[in-house]
Design a protein around this motif. Structure first.
Motif, PDB file in Angstrom:
ATOM      1  N   ASP A   2       0.845  -1.204   0.000  1.00 45.16           N
ATOM      2  CA  ASP A   2       0.000   0.000   0.000  1.00 45.16           C
ATOM      3  C   ASP A   2       0.874   1.246   0.000  1.00 45.16           C
ATOM      4  OD1 ASP A   2      -2.830  -0.604   0.043  1.00 45.16           O
ATOM      5  OD2 ASP A   2      -2.422  -1.641   1.931  1.00 45.16           O
ATOM      6  N   VAL A   3       0.603   2.143  -0.942  1.00 46.34           N
ATOM      7  CA  VAL A   3       1.374   3.374  -1.081  1.00 46.34           C
ATOM      8  C   VAL A   3       0.404   4.549  -1.152  1.00 46.34           C
ATOM      9  CG1 VAL A   3       3.075   4.600  -2.485  1.00 46.34           C
ATOM     10  CG2 VAL A   3       3.083   2.109  -2.446  1.00 46.34           C
ATOM     11  N   GLN A   4       0.750   5.634  -0.471  1.00 44.77           N
ATOM     12  CA  GLN A   4      -0.027   6.866  -0.577  1.00 44.77           C
ATOM     13  C   GLN A   4       0.897   7.969  -1.110  1.00 44.77           C
ATOM     14  OE1 GLN A   4       0.036   5.187   2.633  1.00 44.77           O
ATOM     15  NE2 GLN A   4      -1.636   3.976   1.802  1.00 44.77           N
ATOM     16  N   TYR A   5       0.345   8.746  -2.020  1.00 45.44           N
ATOM     17  CA  TYR A   5       1.068   9.895  -2.561  1.00 45.44           C
ATOM     18  C   TYR A   5       0.155  11.106  -2.371  1.00 45.44           C
ATOM     19  CZ  TYR A   5       3.647  12.897  -5.771  1.00 45.44           C
ATOM     20  OH  TYR A   5       4.362  13.930  -6.319  1.00 45.44           O
TER      21      TYR A   5
ATOM     22  N   LYS B  61       4.261  13.867  -1.169  1.00 49.94           N
ATOM     23  CA  LYS B  61       4.965  12.979  -0.234  1.00 49.94           C
ATOM     24  C   LYS B  61       4.494  11.533  -0.391  1.00 49.94           C
ATOM     25  CE  LYS B  61       6.077  16.304   3.297  1.00 49.94           C
ATOM     26  NZ  LYS B  61       7.477  16.192   3.614  1.00 49.94           N
ATOM     27  N   ILE B  62       5.466  10.625  -0.322  1.00 48.07           N
ATOM     28  CA  ILE B  62       5.198   9.193  -0.435  1.00 48.07           C
ATOM     29  C   ILE B  62       5.199   8.601   0.970  1.00 48.07           C
ATOM     30  CG2 ILE B  62       6.041   7.001  -1.362  1.00 48.07           C
ATOM     31  CD1 ILE B  62       7.593   8.817  -3.444  1.00 48.07           C
ATOM     32  N   THR B  63       4.117   7.886   1.315  1.00 49.92           N
ATOM     33  CA  THR B  63       4.039   7.233   2.625  1.00 49.92           C
ATOM     34  C   THR B  63       3.526   5.806   2.461  1.00 49.92           C
ATOM     35  OG1 THR B  63       1.811   8.089   3.008  1.00 49.92           O
ATOM     36  CG2 THR B  63       3.631   9.409   3.884  1.00 49.92           C
TER      37      THR B  63
ATOM     38  N   VAL C 275       1.644 -10.429  -6.193  1.00 47.87           N
ATOM     39  CA  VAL C 275       1.857  -9.096  -5.629  1.00 47.87           C
ATOM     40  C   VAL C 275       0.708  -8.190  -6.052  1.00 47.87           C
ATOM     41  CG1 VAL C 275       3.387  -7.068  -5.619  1.00 47.87           C
ATOM     42  CG2 VAL C 275       4.363  -9.366  -5.732  1.00 47.87           C
ATOM     43  N   VAL C 276       0.247  -7.385  -5.107  1.00 50.24           N
ATOM     44  CA  VAL C 276      -0.733  -6.347  -5.407  1.00 50.24           C
ATOM     45  C   VAL C 276      -0.133  -5.027  -4.946  1.00 50.24           C
ATOM     46  CG1 VAL C 276      -3.041  -5.429  -4.954  1.00 50.24           C
ATOM     47  CG2 VAL C 276      -2.695  -7.904  -5.115  1.00 50.24           C
ATOM     48  N   ILE C 277       0.059  -4.119  -5.895  1.00 50.49           N
ATOM     49  CA  ILE C 277       0.521  -2.770  -5.554  1.00 50.49           C
ATOM     50  C   ILE C 277      -0.713  -1.887  -5.583  1.00 50.49           C
ATOM     51  CG2 ILE C 277       1.968  -0.820  -6.226  1.00 50.49           C
ATOM     52  CD1 ILE C 277       3.847  -2.891  -7.576  1.00 50.49           C
ATOM     53  N   ARG C 278      -1.034  -1.296  -4.446  1.00 50.16           N
ATOM     54  CA  ARG C 278      -2.226  -0.441  -4.319  1.00 50.16           C
ATOM     55  C   ARG C 278      -1.753   0.974  -4.005  1.00 50.16           C
ATOM     56  NH1 ARG C 278      -5.136  -2.788   0.058  1.00 50.16           N
ATOM     57  NH2 ARG C 278      -5.753  -4.374  -1.434  1.00 50.16           N
ATOM     58  N   VAL C 279      -2.110   1.902  -4.880  1.00 45.20           N
ATOM     59  CA  VAL C 279      -1.666   3.287  -4.734  1.00 45.20           C
ATOM     60  C   VAL C 279      -2.877   4.196  -4.633  1.00 45.20           C
ATOM     61  CG1 VAL C 279      -0.297   5.159  -5.736  1.00 45.20           C
ATOM     62  CG2 VAL C 279       0.410   2.777  -6.086  1.00 45.20           C
ATOM     63  N   THR C 280      -2.833   5.108  -3.660  1.00 52.79           N
ATOM     64  CA  THR C 280      -3.849   6.150  -3.524  1.00 52.79           C
ATOM     65  C   THR C 280      -3.116   7.481  -3.629  1.00 52.79           C
ATOM     66  OG1 THR C 280      -5.073   4.729  -2.012  1.00 52.79           O
ATOM     67  CG2 THR C 280      -5.719   7.033  -2.084  1.00 52.79           C
ATOM     68  N   SER C 281      -3.696   8.412  -4.376  1.00 45.55           N
ATOM     69  CA  SER C 281      -3.034   9.688  -4.629  1.00 45.55           C
ATOM     70  C   SER C 281      -4.049  10.822  -4.600  1.00 45.55           C
ATOM     71  CB  SER C 281      -2.360   9.634  -6.009  1.00 45.55           C
ATOM     72  OG  SER C 281      -1.841  10.888  -6.361  1.00 45.55           O
ATOM     73  N   ASP C 282      -3.534  12.031  -4.449  1.00 45.29           N
ATOM     74  CA  ASP C 282      -4.407  13.205  -4.526  1.00 45.29           C
ATOM     75  C   ASP C 282      -4.338  13.873  -5.905  1.00 45.29           C
ATOM     76  OD1 ASP C 282      -1.815  14.171  -4.252  1.00 45.29           O
ATOM     77  OD2 ASP C 282      -2.331  15.706  -2.769  1.00 45.29           O
ATOM     78  N   VAL C 283      -3.603  13.233  -6.834  1.00 47.30           N
ATOM     79  CA  VAL C 283      -3.497  13.751  -8.200  1.00 47.30           C
ATOM     80  C   VAL C 283      -3.759  12.634  -9.213  1.00 47.30           C
ATOM     81  CG1 VAL C 283      -1.835  15.567  -7.605  1.00 47.30           C
ATOM     82  CG2 VAL C 283      -0.997  13.326  -8.311  1.00 47.30           C
ATOM     83  N   ALA C 284      -4.213  13.024 -10.386  1.00 43.69           N
ATOM     84  CA  ALA C 284      -4.377  12.053 -11.475  1.00 43.69           C
ATOM     85  C   ALA C 284      -2.987  11.724 -12.014  1.00 43.69           C
ATOM     86  CB  ALA C 284      -5.252  12.638 -12.572  1.00 43.69           C
ATOM     87  N   GLU C 285      -2.711  10.448 -12.197  1.00 43.61           N
ATOM     88  CA  GLU C 285      -1.390   9.998 -12.648  1.00 43.61           C
ATOM     89  C   GLU C 285      -1.523   8.624 -13.281  1.00 43.61           C
ATOM     90  OE1 GLU C 285       1.644   9.941 -13.473  1.00 43.61           O
ATOM     91  OE2 GLU C 285       2.529  11.723 -12.611  1.00 43.61           O
ATOM     92  N   GLU C 286      -0.393   8.075 -13.611  1.00 46.91           N
ATOM     93  CA  GLU C 286      -0.317   6.707 -14.112  1.00 46.91           C
ATOM     94  C   GLU C 286       0.802   6.018 -13.349  1.00 46.91           C
ATOM     95  OE1 GLU C 286      -0.452   4.768 -18.471  1.00 46.91           O
ATOM     96  OE2 GLU C 286       1.324   6.019 -18.123  1.00 46.91           O
ATOM     97  N   ILE C 287       0.519   4.814 -12.842  1.00 48.03           N
ATOM     98  CA  ILE C 287       1.535   4.029 -12.143  1.00 48.03           C
ATOM     99  C   ILE C 287       2.183   3.104 -13.164  1.00 48.03           C
ATOM    100  CG2 ILE C 287       1.958   2.372 -10.277  1.00 48.03           C
ATOM    101  CD1 ILE C 287       0.920   5.148  -9.401  1.00 48.03           C
TER     102      ILE C 287
ATOM    103  N   ALA D 101       4.955  12.032 -13.960  1.00 47.32           N
ATOM    104  CA  ALA D 101       5.881  12.915 -13.239  1.00 47.32           C
ATOM    105  C   ALA D 101       7.297  12.354 -13.222  1.00 47.32           C
ATOM    106  CB  ALA D 101       5.388  13.109 -11.809  1.00 47.32           C
ATOM    107  N   GLY D 102       7.439  11.060 -13.543  1.00 42.82           N
ATOM    108  CA  GLY D 102       8.764  10.443 -13.478  1.00 42.82           C
ATOM    109  C   GLY D 102       9.240  10.314 -12.036  1.00 42.82           C
ATOM    110  N   ARG D 103       8.318  10.283 -11.105  1.00 48.43           N
ATOM    111  CA  ARG D 103       8.644  10.240  -9.674  1.00 48.43           C
ATOM    112  C   ARG D 103       8.630   8.800  -9.158  1.00 48.43           C
ATOM    113  NH1 ARG D 103       7.492  13.449  -4.766  1.00 48.43           N
ATOM    114  NH2 ARG D 103       8.846  12.365  -3.298  1.00 48.43           N
ATOM    115  N   PRO D 104       9.791   8.268  -8.722  1.00 46.76           N
ATOM    116  CA  PRO D 104       9.811   6.914  -8.183  1.00 46.76           C
ATOM    117  C   PRO D 104       9.039   6.839  -6.858  1.00 46.76           C
ATOM    118  CG  PRO D 104      12.038   7.703  -8.645  1.00 46.76           C
ATOM    119  CD  PRO D 104      11.114   8.867  -8.809  1.00 46.76           C
ATOM    120  N   LEU D 105       8.257   5.774  -6.695  1.00 42.85           N
ATOM    121  CA  LEU D 105       7.557   5.544  -5.440  1.00 42.85           C
ATOM    122  C   LEU D 105       8.369   4.600  -4.556  1.00 42.85           C
ATOM    123  CD1 LEU D 105       3.919   5.052  -6.805  1.00 42.85           C
ATOM    124  CD2 LEU D 105       4.837   7.052  -5.615  1.00 42.85           C
ATOM    125  N   PHE D 106       8.890   3.526  -5.133  1.00 42.55           N
ATOM    126  CA  PHE D 106       9.737   2.572  -4.420  1.00 42.55           C
ATOM    127  C   PHE D 106      10.392   1.631  -5.431  1.00 42.55           C
ATOM    128  CE2 PHE D 106       5.611   0.557  -4.686  1.00 42.55           C
ATOM    129  CZ  PHE D 106       5.874  -0.767  -4.964  1.00 42.55           C
TER     130      PHE D 106
END
Length: 145
Positions: A64-67, A71-73, A87-99, A135-140
């Protein structure tokens, strides 16, 4: 072949059919050709095929990842995963993006406030970046071994 040879089988069929219709009305007509009776089973008909096993995600490693506000938490910088594990990668964000999961080339759209999931089997050993693609922003980094 002579005409009588051709007529004889036809006459035989007609005679059998007429004999089958004749009778005194008290018993079922008999035919020259009978089909042996097949015993019927009292067992219930075969049941439907078994249900598929439970979804593999029920025993999957969920990441579980929050953006939020940049900030990544919820996740360490490097996440170990066993080779062959679901594996299940679950991401919640406050912006529209693509994982994007590099190496596996998996993508999923991310809408603000809506969790998005990528579900896969980690069958490629190595280290793979999981990022916010636009954004090209690594999460993990996913480490499969």
């Amino acid at each position: 072949m002579s005409r009588t040879a051709v007529s004889f089988p036809s006459a035989l069929v007609l005679a059998v059919a007429l004999a089958a219709c004749a009778g005194d009305g008290t018993s079922p007509p008999q035919t020259a050709f009978t089909t042996p009776s097949v015993p019927r089973s009292s067992a219930p008909p075969p049941s439907a095929p078994p249900s598929p096993p439970a979804s593999p995600t029920s025993s999957a490693q969920v990441i579980d990842v929050q953006y939020v506000r940049g900030k990544i938490t919820g996740v360490e910088q490097r996440v170990p995963v066993k080779l062959g594990e679901q594996v299940v990668i679950r991401v919640t964000s406050d912006v529209a993006e693509e994982i994007h999961v590099h190496g596996y080339d998996l993508y999923v759209d991310l809408a603000p406030g809506q969790p998005a999931e990528i579900d896969f089997v980690a069958d490629l050993p190595g280290a793979y970046e999981v990022e916010l693609h636009g954004a090209g922003r690594p999460l993990f980094q996913l480490r499969v071994a």
